[in-house]
Design a protein around this motif. Sequence first.
Motif, PDB file in Angstrom:
ATOM      1  N   ILE A 147       0.855  -1.182   0.000  1.00 14.20           N
ATOM      2  CA  ILE A 147       0.000   0.000   0.000  1.00 14.20           C
ATOM      3  C   ILE A 147       0.891   1.232   0.000  1.00 14.20           C
ATOM      4  O   ILE A 147       1.787   1.367   0.831  1.00 14.20           O
ATOM      5  N   ILE A 148       0.679   2.134  -0.958  1.00 13.90           N
ATOM      6  CA  ILE A 148       1.475   3.351  -1.066  1.00 13.90           C
ATOM      7  C   ILE A 148       0.644   4.508  -0.521  1.00 13.90           C
ATOM      8  O   ILE A 148      -0.384   4.871  -1.080  1.00 13.90           O
ATOM      9  N   THR A 156       4.467  -4.557   2.265  1.00 11.92           N
ATOM     10  CA  THR A 156       5.001  -5.029   0.991  1.00 11.92           C
ATOM     11  C   THR A 156       5.090  -6.542   0.918  1.00 11.92           C
ATOM     12  O   THR A 156       5.100  -7.111  -0.174  1.00 11.92           O
ATOM     13  N   GLY A 157       5.195  -7.203   2.071  1.00 12.95           N
ATOM     14  CA  GLY A 157       5.411  -8.647   2.071  1.00 12.95           C
ATOM     15  C   GLY A 157       6.845  -9.025   1.721  1.00 12.95           C
ATOM     16  O   GLY A 157       7.170 -10.192   1.562  1.00 12.95           O
ATOM     17  N   GLY A 181       4.272   2.866  -8.077  1.00 11.75           N
ATOM     18  CA  GLY A 181       2.921   2.342  -8.242  1.00 11.75           C
ATOM     19  C   GLY A 181       2.802   0.977  -7.588  1.00 11.75           C
ATOM     20  O   GLY A 181       3.770   0.202  -7.561  1.00 11.75           O
ATOM     21  N   ASN A 182       1.644   0.690  -7.043  1.00  9.86           N
ATOM     22  CA  ASN A 182       1.352  -0.647  -6.533  1.00  9.86           C
ATOM     23  C   ASN A 182       1.339  -1.638  -7.687  1.00  9.86           C
ATOM     24  O   ASN A 182       0.851  -1.340  -8.779  1.00  9.86           O
ATOM     25  N   ASP A 183       1.901  -2.847  -7.463  1.00 10.14           N
ATOM     26  CA  ASP A 183       2.080  -3.783  -8.575  1.00 10.14           C
ATOM     27  C   ASP A 183       0.768  -4.202  -9.230  1.00 10.14           C
ATOM     28  O   ASP A 183       0.680  -4.288 -10.455  1.00 10.14           O
ATOM     29  N   ASN A 227      -7.414   6.155   1.069  1.00  5.31           N
ATOM     30  CA  ASN A 227      -6.072   5.834   1.570  1.00  5.31           C
ATOM     31  C   ASN A 227      -5.407   4.735   0.753  1.00  5.31           C
ATOM     32  O   ASN A 227      -4.593   3.965   1.272  1.00  5.31           O
ATOM     33  N   ASN A 228      -5.755   4.664  -0.526  1.00  7.56           N
ATOM     34  CA  ASN A 228      -5.194   3.654  -1.433  1.00  7.56           C
ATOM     35  C   ASN A 228      -5.504   2.227  -0.998  1.00  7.56           C
ATOM     36  O   ASN A 228      -4.757   1.293  -1.310  1.00  7.56           O
TER      37      ASN A 228
END
Length: 337
Positions: A147-148, A156-157, A181-183, A227-228
Motif C-alpha cells: 500500500i502506497i 510489501t510482504g 505504483g502498486n504492482d 487511503n489507497n
Amino acid sequence: MNISNTRNLRKINQEKIINALINRDACTKNELSILTGLSLGSVNNIVGDLLKSDQVIESGYAKSTGGRPSKHYELNSNYSKNLCLSIFKNSNRIHLVYRVYNLKDEILMENRIAKPKISIEDIYEILDSVLEKVENIKVIGVSIPGIIKDENVISTGIDDFNEINIIQLLKEKYEQKIIFGNDVNTAAIGFYLDQENYEDICLLFQPANHCAGVGIIVNGRMLKGMNNLAGEVQYLPIDLTDNMEILLNSKEGHEELITRYTQSIIAMLNPQVIGICSTIVDDYSNIKENLNNIFNKEELPELIKIHDLIEYIMWGINLLCKDSLKSNLTITKKTII
C-alpha cells in the motif's frame, strides 16, 4: 493572460504536438495543425522550439503535389527515456524486472533477476548500472507490492522493505523524477490498455502463498480510494470454508478464494471484464461454474486468464512515467492515473 499562464499554455500545446507525433511516423506542419487544432502559426513556433531542444527532428519532405514540397517532422524518440523496474513477489522468490523505454514505447534494454531475498542495495545496483549505460533517462518508475500512502510503502510482504522509506531514499539518491505504483494497480493499467472494447475492468492477482490483490478501473479511471485501500481484498468479510493459510496450500483452496473474490467484485462493481492471474489454478472452468450458480449468465463479466502479469506491470508503469511529464492530463485509453 499572465506570464505563468502563457508558459503553461505553451507547454500544453507542445504536448499536443508531441502526442500527435508519437502516434505517427512523421507529419508536416499542416498535418500537425489539423491533428492538434492549433493554428499554423502556433505550430510553426512550437515546432521551431522543439527543433532547438532536439525533441523533434526533420525527416525529409512530403510527396510534392505540384508546389514546393513540405518538410516532414518526427519525434526524436530517444530524447527522453523511462527506466521501469518491477519488484514482484510470487511463491518464495522476488522477481526484479527492468526495462528502458523510449518515447515510442520501444524497449531499448531489459533484464529479469529472481532472488529469494533482496535489499535496497540490489535496487541501487540495477538503477546505477542502467543509468551508467543509457543516456537521457528522465523518469524512473518502480512498481512494488504493498500500500502506497503519503509516499510510504507499507505491507510489501518483502523482508526489510517495510522498515525503510524506499521512495524517499530513491528521490534523495537520483536526480530523475521518481514514480511509484502498486504492482496490481500498474498491472491493471496494462491490462486495461490491452482491452480495447472495455472501460470498466478489474484485475485479480492471487499469489501462490499470499493474500490476493485487485486493481480497479472504472470509466477509464483508476480507483484507489481515500487511503489507497481500494482493491485490498484481505479486508473483505468473506465466509470461507477454512483458514486462509490452509486454503492457500491447495488448488481447491485457491479456486475457492478466487471464486469468492470474483463474486464480491461482480456484486460491488459489476465490471465488463475481470482478468485473473493465478500460478496455481490453470483452468477456470470450476470457478465459472460456481459463479454461474450465483449470477444470471447475462450478469457475468468476461473472465480472462492472465499468463504474464509482469508484462502488464511494465506497460502500466511505463505509462505512469510518461504521464508524469505532462502538465495537462486527460484520461484516455493511453492515460490512467
